[in-house]
Design an enzyme around this catalytic site. Structure first.
Site, PDB file in Angstrom:
ATOM      1  NE  ARG A 234      57.592 -56.813  14.673  1.00 14.09           N
ATOM      2  CZ  ARG A 234      58.430 -57.075  15.663  1.00 14.09           C
ATOM      3  NH1 ARG A 234      58.547 -56.211  16.665  1.00 14.09           N
ATOM      4  NH2 ARG A 234      59.146 -58.184  15.661  1.00 14.09           N
ATOM      5  CD  GLU A 263      60.174 -50.295  12.328  1.00 12.00           C
ATOM      6  OE1 GLU A 263      61.089 -51.137  12.196  1.00 12.00           O
ATOM      7  OE2 GLU A 263      59.431 -50.248  13.325  1.00 12.00           O
ATOM      8  CG  HIS A 281      62.338 -51.868  15.622  1.00 13.90           C
ATOM      9  ND1 HIS A 281      61.520 -52.404  14.667  1.00 13.90           N
ATOM     10  CD2 HIS A 281      62.288 -52.748  16.674  1.00 13.90           C
ATOM     11  CE1 HIS A 281      60.995 -53.544  15.097  1.00 13.90           C
ATOM     12  NE2 HIS A 281      61.450 -53.782  16.320  1.00 13.90           N
TER      13      HIS A 281
END
Length: 314
Positions: A234, A263, A281
């Site tokens: 993360r 993000e 991601h």
């Protein structure tokens, strides 16, 4: 005949999941609502289940708005988008999708390590831009085989990364809350100690209050100008501002990043750096893995509403 349980789906999903959900449940599609708060309010007394993911999970306010909510089935292995204390307080069951995404996420970590250290994207651009005939030689890069690989978080994904790195002849070390029994890998109690004794640090731990911002300037400087940082966990685990500074100033050798602090927004300073590899991601973004995750989400909901044991409870 009893009414089918209502399930709130917060985001669009793998194509196979929606038909599977609709076979057993009444599905409320949150993302289609122009006024999501009004939509939730109008549907609240029909919703007993919720499917979230790494973007929109089960926040405290959303849980509060659903008085009949009984289960959250998360399309993720990370739980940082779920208010777990609130779920425990309300007695709401929580499930997630471990194991089925382990291989693809570990593959992504190794891909980033190889691409970053050997500068594969930059080499590709070198050829595509027609620079090879004029410039003759590409820059020297860094060997991957035999490097000291430190892993922050030696859970399912961390172990899968270690297994892959061992195949490259790498020496494995790890950092976590406590050493794991029956492992020959070196253990360090702090991320700084791990970085000091590693050529590459791979972040594979969950995001929580303990790990948020834990990869800070001190850790980055311990890794140093010949070291590489890989993050498939993360974004907020890393102090992103300090990471950017270290890369721009040459205090870190390079980075492979699949996750970011805000993000889908990525620091502009990283865009022109050839020693940085950026991916959106995509750690578990393969058809095979996402379908397996979808199947597990649906299976947990079906088990719960059938009175059967949950497959992957938190």
């Amino acid at each position: 005949m009893a009414a089918r349980p209502g399930v709130l789906l917060t985001q669009p999903c793998v194509d196979s999941m929606l038909p599977s959900l609709e076979k057993s449940f009444t599905v409320f599609k949150l993302w289609e609502a122009s006024d999501q708060d009004a939509f939730v309010s109008a549907s609240a007394h029909s919703i007993r289940g919720l499917v979230g993911n790494t973007v929109v999970g089960a926040s405290g306010p959303l849980i509060d708005a659903l008085p009949r909510l009984e289960i959250v089935s998360s399309f993720s292995v990370g739980l940082d988008k779920i208010d777990l204390p609130k779920c425990r307080q309300r007695g709401i069951a929580v499930t997630y999708t471990p194991d089925v995404l382990t291989d693809c996420t570990a593959d992504t970590a190794l891909s980033l390590m190889l691409a970053c250290m050997r500068r594969i994207p930059a080499a590709d651009r070198f050829v595509r831009q027609g620079r090879w005939p004029a410039e003759k030689n590409f820059v020297h890069t860094t060997k991957v085989s035999g490097k000291r690989v430190g892993i922050v978080g030696l859970g399912r994904i961390g172990m899968a990364i270690a297994k892959r790195a061992e195949a490259f002849g790498c020496e494995i070390a790890y950092q976590g809350r406590s050493p794991k029994p029956n492992l020959t890998f070196n253990y360090y109690s702090t991320a700084k100690e791990l970085a000091t004794n590693s050529d590459v640090v791979v972040i594979a731990c969950p995001l929580n209050e303990e790990t948020k911002g834990s990869i800070n300037r001190e850790v980055i400087d311990a890794l140093g100008p010949s070291g590489f940082l890989i993050n498939i966990a993360r974004g907020p685990i890393v102090d992103e501002q300090e990471l950017v500074k270290a890369l721009v100033e040459g205090r870190l050798g390079g980075a492979g990043l699949d996750v970011f602090d805000d993000e889908p927004h990525v620091p502009q300073e990283l865009m022109s750096l050839d020693n940085v590899v950026l991916t959106p991601h995509v750690g578990s973004l393969t058809w095979e893995t996402r379908r397996a995750m979808a199947d597990l989400v649906v299976a947990n909901l079906e088990a719960y509403f059938s009175g059967k044991p949950l497959l992957t409870p938190v």
